[in-house]
Enzyme design. Structure first.
Site, PDB file in Angstrom:
ATOM      1  CG  ASP A   1      13.647  -0.325  20.575  1.00 18.29           C
ATOM      2  OD1 ASP A   1      13.701   0.913  20.773  1.00 18.29           O
ATOM      3  OD2 ASP A   1      12.914  -1.091  21.240  1.00 18.29           O
ATOM      4  CB  ILE A   2      16.010   4.775  19.243  1.00 20.04           C
ATOM      5  CG1 ILE A   2      17.107   5.843  19.362  1.00 20.04           C
ATOM      6  CG2 ILE A   2      14.758   5.160  20.041  1.00 20.04           C
ATOM      7  CD1 ILE A   2      16.766   7.160  18.678  1.00 20.04           C
TER       8      ILE A   2
ATOM      9  CB  SER B   1       8.338  14.660  11.120  1.00 27.51           C
ATOM     10  OG  SER B   1       8.196  15.727  12.034  1.00 27.51           O
TER      11      SER B   1
ATOM     12  CB  VAL C   1       1.455   9.744  13.993  1.00 27.20           C
ATOM     13  CG1 VAL C   1       1.153   8.313  14.386  1.00 27.20           C
ATOM     14  CG2 VAL C   1       2.232  10.444  15.080  1.00 27.20           C
ATOM     15  CE1 TYR C   2       2.641  14.645  15.641  1.00 26.71           C
ATOM     16  CE2 TYR C   2       4.689  15.877  15.716  1.00 26.71           C
ATOM     17  CZ  TYR C   2       3.505  15.483  16.314  1.00 26.71           C
ATOM     18  OH  TYR C   2       3.192  15.946  17.572  1.00 26.71           O
TER      19      TYR C   2
ATOM     20  N   GLY D   1       4.328   5.694  19.138  1.00 26.80           N
ATOM     21  CA  GLY D   1       5.533   5.593  18.333  1.00 26.80           C
ATOM     22  C   GLY D   1       6.792   5.551  19.171  1.00 26.80           C
ATOM     23  CB  VAL D   2      10.200   6.845  18.479  1.00 28.73           C
ATOM     24  CG1 VAL D   2      10.058   8.352  18.358  1.00 28.73           C
ATOM     25  CG2 VAL D   2      11.585   6.465  18.970  1.00 28.73           C
ATOM     26  CG  ASP D   3       6.807  10.655  23.083  1.00 30.60           C
ATOM     27  OD1 ASP D   3       7.551  10.523  24.072  1.00 30.60           O
ATOM     28  OD2 ASP D   3       5.972  11.569  22.968  1.00 30.60           O
TER      29      ASP D   3
HETATM   30  P1  ADP Z   1       6.422  11.515  14.660  1.00 27.45           P
HETATM   31  O1  ADP Z   1       5.222  11.914  15.475  1.00 27.45           O
HETATM   32  O2  ADP Z   1       7.553  12.521  14.789  1.00 27.45           O
HETATM   33  O3  ADP Z   1       6.086  11.163  13.261  1.00 27.45           O
HETATM   34  P2  ADP Z   1       6.669   8.681  15.374  1.00 27.45           P
HETATM   35  O4  ADP Z   1       7.106   8.116  16.664  1.00 27.45           O
HETATM   36  O5  ADP Z   1       5.269   8.405  14.950  1.00 27.45           O
HETATM   37  O6  ADP Z   1       7.000  10.239  15.441  1.00 27.45           O
HETATM   38  O7  ADP Z   1       7.623   8.167  14.226  1.00 27.45           O
HETATM   39  C1  ADP Z   1       8.932   8.622  14.002  1.00 27.45           C
HETATM   40  C2  ADP Z   1       9.770   7.487  13.449  1.00 27.45           C
HETATM   41  O8  ADP Z   1      10.256   6.686  14.522  1.00 27.45           O
HETATM   42  C3  ADP Z   1       9.020   6.540  12.511  1.00 27.45           C
HETATM   43  O9  ADP Z   1       9.837   6.322  11.371  1.00 27.45           O
HETATM   44  C4  ADP Z   1       8.896   5.267  13.331  1.00 27.45           C
HETATM   45  O10 ADP Z   1       8.911   4.122  12.517  1.00 27.45           O
HETATM   46  C5  ADP Z   1      10.134   5.317  14.170  1.00 27.45           C
HETATM   47  N1  ADP Z   1      10.137   4.532  15.415  1.00 27.45           N
HETATM   48  C6  ADP Z   1       9.081   4.069  16.132  1.00 27.45           C
HETATM   49  N2  ADP Z   1       9.504   3.387  17.216  1.00 27.45           N
HETATM   50  C7  ADP Z   1      10.879   3.422  17.187  1.00 27.45           C
HETATM   51  C8  ADP Z   1      11.915   2.893  18.020  1.00 27.45           C
HETATM   52  N3  ADP Z   1      11.629   2.193  19.121  1.00 27.45           N
HETATM   53  N4  ADP Z   1      13.203   3.116  17.666  1.00 27.45           N
HETATM   54  C9  ADP Z   1      13.506   3.824  16.550  1.00 27.45           C
HETATM   55  N5  ADP Z   1      12.590   4.353  15.728  1.00 27.45           N
HETATM   56  C10 ADP Z   1      11.281   4.153  16.032  1.00 27.45           C
END
Ligand code: ADP
Length: 171
Positions: A15-16, A121, A124-125, A37-39
């Site tokens: 997890d980042i 990306s 969801v992108y 998501g990650v945001d």
């Molecule tokens: P985007 O809108 O740019 O596609 P997302 O957040 O939906 O962004 O996804 C980008 C990537 O981040 C996906 O591969 C997702 O699995 C990953 N991701 C989601 N949560 C985390 C996290 N806590 N740490 C690292 N990567 C994550």
């Protein structure tokens, strides 16, 4: 000019928000006002100060990158970049490369020596994971050549399949 230092690129399954690096990159949306998501994970872990700092940035265009403090995160900074929505951009590959290039630029301008990226990306992108990972690795390898102060770049993956892709590309 600094002396030559060894630079490393690696993939980690994590997890980042837990990483102890100088900066983590957020795959944000153009408002910078939070999302899923990650945001969402980054905003939850950083605390409310992050949203307040993001409000002052006034949004971010696709491919650009902007920096804030990391607040409650172990990372000192968050670099917010907006990846392309795969099916609605005419040149998604160029915009995705811009995200990596501009994030490295902003990082180095702020003295960052270790930097972690999510797979921008690919959530969801809708960017296909293998194509996106190839662009990420190629652009980071290229950017490191002109930024010797950046010592360590981590591709941080929350799920196994994309982690395997990065490991393969980096081997
Ligand atoms: P985007 O809108 O740019 O596609 P997302 O957040 O939906 O962004 O996804 C980008 C990537 O981040 C996906 O591969 C997702 O699995 C990953 N991701 C989601 N949560 C985390 C996290 N806590 N740490 C690292 N990567 C994550």
């Amino acid at each position: 000019m600094g002396k030559h230092t060894k630079q490393t690129i690696e993939a980690v399954l994590a997890d980042i928000t837990t990483l102890h690096v100088d900066a983590i990159v957020n795959a944000a949306n153009p408002t910078l006002l939070g999302g899923g998501g990650v945001d969402g994970a980054i905003h939850r872990a950083a605390g409310p100060g992050l949203l307040e700092a993001c409000r002052r940035l006034g949004g971010c265009r696709t491919g650009e990158a902007k920096i804030t403090p990391g607040f409650d995160l172990p990372a000192r900074y968050v670099i917010h970049t907006v990846g392309p929505v795969y099916y609605s951009e005419r040149h998604p590959a160029d915009l995705l490369a811009d995200c990596y290039r501009n994030s490295v630029e902003v990082a180095v301008q702020n003295g960052v020596r270790s930097l972690a990226f999510p797979a921008i990306s690919t959530g969801v992108y809708g960017y296909p994971a293998r194509e996106a990972s190839q662009i990420a690795v190629r652009q980071v390898q290229f950017s490191l050549l002109t930024h010797p102060s950046l010592e360590r770049v981590v591709f941080c993956c929350i799920d196994e399949p994309i982690f395997e892709i990065y490991k393969q590309l980096l081997s």
